[in-house]
Write a protein that holds these residues in place. Sequence first.
Motif, short mmCIF file in Angstrom:
data_model
loop_
_atom_site.label_atom_id
_atom_site.label_comp_id
_atom_site.label_asym_id
_atom_site.label_seq_id
_atom_site.Cartn_x
_atom_site.Cartn_y
_atom_site.Cartn_z
N PHE A 8 -2.51 7.40 0.62
CA PHE A 8 -3.08 6.16 0.10
C PHE A 8 -3.42 6.28 -1.39
CE2 PHE A 8 -6.84 2.98 0.80
CZ PHE A 8 -6.16 2.03 0.07
N PRO A 9 -2.42 6.27 -2.29
CA PRO A 9 -2.73 6.28 -3.71
C PRO A 9 -3.14 4.89 -4.19
CG PRO A 9 -0.37 6.24 -3.42
CD PRO A 9 -0.99 6.33 -2.05
N SER A 10 -4.04 4.85 -5.15
CA SER A 10 -4.45 3.58 -5.74
C SER A 10 -4.84 3.80 -7.19
CB SER A 10 -5.62 2.97 -4.97
OG SER A 10 -6.76 3.79 -5.09
N VAL A 11 -4.79 2.73 -7.96
CA VAL A 11 -5.18 2.79 -9.36
C VAL A 11 -5.91 1.48 -9.69
CG1 VAL A 11 -3.01 1.82 -10.23
CG2 VAL A 11 -4.37 3.31 -11.68
N SER A 12 -6.95 1.59 -10.51
CA SER A 12 -7.69 0.38 -10.87
C SER A 12 -8.30 0.53 -12.26
CB SER A 12 -8.77 0.07 -9.84
OG SER A 12 -9.70 1.12 -9.79
N VAL A 13 -8.60 -0.63 -12.85
CA VAL A 13 -9.21 -0.70 -14.18
C VAL A 13 -10.34 -1.73 -14.10
CG1 VAL A 13 -8.83 -1.31 -16.60
CG2 VAL A 13 -7.05 -0.15 -15.32
N GLU A 14 -11.46 -1.42 -14.74
CA GLU A 14 -12.59 -2.34 -14.76
C GLU A 14 -13.06 -2.51 -16.20
OE1 GLU A 14 -15.72 -2.55 -11.52
OE2 GLU A 14 -16.79 -1.55 -13.17
N ARG A 15 -13.45 -3.72 -16.56
CA ARG A 15 -13.89 -4.00 -17.93
C ARG A 15 -15.17 -4.84 -17.89
NH1 ARG A 15 -11.91 -3.56 -23.23
NH2 ARG A 15 -12.79 -5.19 -24.51
N ARG A 16 -16.12 -4.47 -18.72
CA ARG A 16 -17.36 -5.26 -18.85
C ARG A 16 -17.11 -6.46 -19.76
NH1 ARG A 16 -22.20 -3.69 -16.98
NH2 ARG A 16 -22.35 -1.61 -16.14
N PHE A 29 -2.53 -0.80 -4.92
CA PHE A 29 -2.52 0.29 -3.94
C PHE A 29 -1.20 0.30 -3.18
CE2 PHE A 29 -4.28 -3.36 -1.74
CZ PHE A 29 -3.62 -3.35 -0.53
N TYR A 30 -0.91 1.45 -2.61
CA TYR A 30 0.24 1.63 -1.72
C TYR A 30 -0.20 2.56 -0.60
CZ TYR A 30 4.88 2.57 0.04
OH TYR A 30 5.97 2.67 0.85
N ARG A 31 -0.02 2.16 0.62
CA ARG A 31 -0.45 2.95 1.77
C ARG A 31 0.77 3.26 2.63
NH1 ARG A 31 -4.33 -0.47 4.28
NH2 ARG A 31 -5.71 0.18 2.62
N GLN A 32 1.12 4.54 2.77
CA GLN A 32 2.25 4.98 3.59
C GLN A 32 1.69 5.64 4.84
OE1 GLN A 32 5.68 4.65 2.92
NE2 GLN A 32 5.91 5.34 5.01
N MET A 33 2.09 5.18 6.02
CA MET A 33 1.57 5.70 7.28
C MET A 33 2.67 6.27 8.14
SD MET A 33 -0.86 2.41 7.84
CE MET A 33 0.13 1.42 6.73
N LYS A 34 2.43 7.45 8.68
CA LYS A 34 3.33 8.09 9.65
C LYS A 34 2.62 8.09 11.00
CE LYS A 34 6.36 9.74 6.62
NZ LYS A 34 7.69 9.24 6.55
N ASN A 50 1.77 5.46 19.37
CA ASN A 50 2.40 5.68 18.07
C ASN A 50 3.71 4.90 18.04
OD1 ASN A 50 1.07 8.66 18.71
ND2 ASN A 50 0.70 7.87 16.67
N ILE A 51 3.85 4.03 17.05
CA ILE A 51 5.07 3.21 16.97
C ILE A 51 5.99 3.64 15.83
CG2 ILE A 51 3.93 1.22 17.99
CD1 ILE A 51 3.93 -0.01 15.14
N GLY A 52 5.60 4.63 15.03
CA GLY A 52 6.46 5.07 13.95
C GLY A 52 5.81 4.87 12.59
N ASP A 53 6.63 4.59 11.60
CA ASP A 53 6.17 4.48 10.22
C ASP A 53 5.76 3.06 9.87
OD1 ASP A 53 6.83 7.13 10.05
OD2 ASP A 53 8.71 6.79 8.99
N ALA A 54 4.87 2.95 8.87
CA ALA A 54 4.43 1.65 8.37
C ALA A 54 4.01 1.81 6.91
CB ALA A 54 3.26 1.12 9.20
N PHE A 55 3.92 0.69 6.20
CA PHE A 55 3.42 0.75 4.83
C PHE A 55 2.66 -0.54 4.53
CE2 PHE A 55 7.16 -1.79 3.91
CZ PHE A 55 6.71 -2.63 2.90
N ALA A 56 1.82 -0.46 3.53
CA ALA A 56 1.12 -1.64 3.00
C ALA A 56 1.00 -1.44 1.50
CB ALA A 56 -0.26 -1.78 3.63
N ARG A 57 1.14 -2.51 0.76
CA ARG A 57 0.96 -2.46 -0.69
C ARG A 57 0.29 -3.74 -1.12
NH1 ARG A 57 7.27 -2.52 -1.52
NH2 ARG A 57 7.68 -4.61 -0.78
N GLY A 58 -0.43 -3.66 -2.23
CA GLY A 58 -1.11 -4.87 -2.64
C GLY A 58 -1.78 -4.78 -3.99
N LEU A 59 -2.43 -5.89 -4.32
CA LEU A 59 -3.12 -6.08 -5.58
C LEU A 59 -4.53 -6.56 -5.28
CD1 LEU A 59 -2.80 -6.38 -8.73
CD2 LEU A 59 -2.20 -8.76 -8.26
#
Length: 92
Positions: A8-16, A29-34, A50-59
């Motif tokens: 589950f890698p993710s990256v974010s930026v915040e600004r005041r 983010f991108y989530r890779q599931m086995k 267990n049904i196999g592989d899955a993924f999720a990605r988003g903003l």
Amino acid sequence: MVPPKTWFPSVSVERRVLNKKGRLGIGGFYRQMKDHIDREPRLKGSGPGNIGDAFARGLQLTGRYEVLDNPDMLSVLKADFTLQESEATDPF
């Protein structure tokens, strides 16, 4: 059934903003599931397995504004928005 494994890698930026009383953020983010666990077909209906592989990605978009200068009071407005796409193996 075996435990799922998730990467589950993710990256974010915040600004005041607004004299440092507000914050705006954006992230991805991108989530890779086995061995993803979901409902799978059985002889009599369906059940978890267990049904196999899955993924999720988003903003993700976030916002926060401190209405009063007193941090001890509940004076914060927050807003969060997430856009997500996902896909999993369909066992049916």
